[in-house]
Write a protein that holds these residues in place. Structure first.
Motif, PDB file in Angstrom:
ATOM      1  N   PRO A  19       0.815  -1.236   0.000  1.00 45.67           N
ATOM      2  CA  PRO A  19       0.000   0.000   0.000  1.00 45.67           C
ATOM      3  C   PRO A  19       0.840   1.273   0.000  1.00 45.67           C
ATOM      4  CG  PRO A  19      -0.909  -1.611   1.514  1.00 45.67           C
ATOM      5  CD  PRO A  19       0.391  -2.185   1.039  1.00 45.67           C
ATOM      6  N   GLU A  20       1.918   1.274   0.787  1.00 45.48           N
ATOM      7  CA  GLU A  20       2.720   2.505   0.875  1.00 45.48           C
ATOM      8  C   GLU A  20       3.502   2.788  -0.415  1.00 45.48           C
ATOM      9  OE1 GLU A  20       3.213  -0.342   2.366  1.00 45.48           O
ATOM     10  OE2 GLU A  20       5.345  -0.912   2.324  1.00 45.48           O
ATOM     11  N   LYS A  21       3.558   1.775  -1.323  1.00 44.80           N
ATOM     12  CA  LYS A  21       4.309   1.940  -2.574  1.00 44.80           C
ATOM     13  C   LYS A  21       3.401   2.134  -3.789  1.00 44.80           C
ATOM     14  CE  LYS A  21       8.720   1.190  -1.379  1.00 44.80           C
ATOM     15  NZ  LYS A  21       9.829   2.075  -1.814  1.00 44.80           N
ATOM     16  N   ARG A  22       2.053   2.280  -3.534  1.00 50.40           N
ATOM     17  CA  ARG A  22       1.111   2.297  -4.662  1.00 50.40           C
ATOM     18  C   ARG A  22       1.399   3.404  -5.680  1.00 50.40           C
ATOM     19  NH1 ARG A  22      -3.985   3.849  -6.669  1.00 50.40           N
ATOM     20  NH2 ARG A  22      -5.167   2.057  -7.459  1.00 50.40           N
ATOM     21  N   GLU A  23       1.503   4.644  -5.211  1.00 49.58           N
ATOM     22  CA  GLU A  23       1.697   5.769  -6.150  1.00 49.58           C
ATOM     23  C   GLU A  23       3.030   5.627  -6.897  1.00 49.58           C
ATOM     24  OE1 GLU A  23      -0.875   7.335  -6.994  1.00 49.58           O
ATOM     25  OE2 GLU A  23      -1.838   6.220  -5.339  1.00 49.58           O
ATOM     26  N   GLU A  24       4.063   5.235  -6.150  1.00 52.96           N
ATOM     27  CA  GLU A  24       5.393   5.085  -6.772  1.00 52.96           C
ATOM     28  C   GLU A  24       5.356   3.974  -7.823  1.00 52.96           C
ATOM     29  OE1 GLU A  24       8.366   4.683  -3.729  1.00 52.96           O
ATOM     30  OE2 GLU A  24       9.973   4.320  -5.213  1.00 52.96           O
ATOM     31  N   PHE A  25       4.611   2.891  -7.508  1.00 49.26           N
ATOM     32  CA  PHE A  25       4.468   1.773  -8.455  1.00 49.26           C
ATOM     33  C   PHE A  25       3.804   2.255  -9.743  1.00 49.26           C
ATOM     34  CE2 PHE A  25       3.693  -2.329 -10.159  1.00 49.26           C
ATOM     35  CZ  PHE A  25       2.379  -2.344 -10.626  1.00 49.26           C
ATOM     36  N   ILE A  26       2.725   3.012  -9.609  1.00 49.92           N
ATOM     37  CA  ILE A  26       1.988   3.477 -10.795  1.00 49.92           C
ATOM     38  C   ILE A  26       2.889   4.361 -11.655  1.00 49.92           C
ATOM     39  CG2 ILE A  26       0.078   4.938 -11.593  1.00 49.92           C
ATOM     40  CD1 ILE A  26      -1.597   3.827  -9.287  1.00 49.92           C
ATOM     41  N   LYS A  27       3.660   5.235 -11.002  1.00 51.98           N
ATOM     42  CA  LYS A  27       4.576   6.124 -11.755  1.00 51.98           C
ATOM     43  C   LYS A  27       5.624   5.267 -12.474  1.00 51.98           C
ATOM     44  CE  LYS A  27       7.408   9.030  -9.853  1.00 51.98           C
ATOM     45  NZ  LYS A  27       7.825   9.821  -8.647  1.00 51.98           N
ATOM     46  N   ASN A  28       6.172   4.284 -11.752  1.00 53.30           N
ATOM     47  CA  ASN A  28       7.233   3.425 -12.287  1.00 53.30           C
ATOM     48  C   ASN A  28       6.724   2.556 -13.440  1.00 53.30           C
ATOM     49  OD1 ASN A  28       9.022   0.840 -12.134  1.00 53.30           O
ATOM     50  ND2 ASN A  28      10.151   2.428 -10.997  1.00 53.30           N
ATOM     51  N   VAL A  29       5.514   2.059 -13.335  1.00 54.14           N
ATOM     52  CA  VAL A  29       4.991   1.121 -14.338  1.00 54.14           C
ATOM     53  C   VAL A  29       4.567   1.852 -15.623  1.00 54.14           C
ATOM     54  CG1 VAL A  29       2.489   1.043 -13.881  1.00 54.14           C
ATOM     55  CG2 VAL A  29       3.749  -1.097 -14.304  1.00 54.14           C
ATOM     56  N   THR A  30       4.349   3.160 -15.521  1.00 53.48           N
ATOM     57  CA  THR A  30       3.947   3.924 -16.713  1.00 53.48           C
ATOM     58  C   THR A  30       5.013   3.817 -17.801  1.00 53.48           C
ATOM     59  OG1 THR A  30       2.666   5.387 -15.300  1.00 53.48           O
ATOM     60  CG2 THR A  30       3.256   6.239 -17.477  1.00 53.48           C
ATOM     61  N   GLU A  31       6.269   3.800 -17.357  1.00 53.73           N
ATOM     62  CA  GLU A  31       7.410   3.733 -18.286  1.00 53.73           C
ATOM     63  C   GLU A  31       7.366   2.425 -19.096  1.00 53.73           C
ATOM     64  OE1 GLU A  31      11.074   5.198 -16.162  1.00 53.73           O
ATOM     65  OE2 GLU A  31      11.985   3.517 -17.306  1.00 53.73           O
ATOM     66  N   VAL A  32       7.141   1.304 -18.386  1.00 54.55           N
ATOM     67  CA  VAL A  32       7.158   0.013 -19.085  1.00 54.55           C
ATOM     68  C   VAL A  32       5.909  -0.126 -19.978  1.00 54.55           C
ATOM     69  CG1 VAL A  32       5.994  -1.441 -17.325  1.00 54.55           C
ATOM     70  CG2 VAL A  32       7.783  -2.415 -18.778  1.00 54.55           C
TER      71      VAL A  32
END
Lengths: 93, 93
Positions: free
Chosen positions: A12-25
């Motif tokens: 949960p604490e990594k949700r926003e960072e995950f979404i930002k990171n996955v946009t690239e791939v």
């Protein structure tokens, strides 16, 4: 055509960072020659559970994707975001 | 096993009502003898675009589902919620 569903449970604490990171791939994967579609969804019942819905022309396209720099980079960082192992399902259209 | 992806674009003003309404068909479908999984997801890029991810034992299970009271009721009300025709994809596992 081959469809892939990649199930990812994100901390949960990594949700926003995950979404930002996955946009690239997502953006890089959509440009791949063998890609038909590549889309991130989240479960309505649990917003920390994601499903990447992918469609590829054939197995060779999937192999090229799995060895691509952008996917390797994402896969390498996934451990930092995921609360459970990646669960990948393959289907034939 | 057969996987289905049902793509639904919902009118923004009907989003909450749609989610409440679809919960009923999700719960009833999961109880069907031939169902393996039935899950609502939403696109991260557009929260008004939904994808129902379904897995069924075989074609007979899908036909039983399509003629069930709960699915018929949902399908009947869908026009009220949807901003575009339902798009359904079938895959073999």
């Amino acid at each position: 055509m081959i469809a892939i569903q990649a199930y990812m449970t994100v901390r949960p604490e990594k949700r926003e960072e995950f979404i930002k990171n996955v946009t690239e791939v997502i953006e890089a994967s959509r440009k791949e020659e063998g890609n038909i579609s590549y889309m991130l969804t989240t479960k309505v019942e649990n917003e920390n559970e994601f499903v990447m819905l992918e469609e590829w022309k054939d197995q060779a396209a999937i192999e090229a994707h799995n060895t691509s720099a952008h996917f390797q980079k994402f896969a390498g960082s996934a451990k930092e975001f995921l609360a459970a192992p990646l669960d990948v399902k393959h289907y034939q259209a």
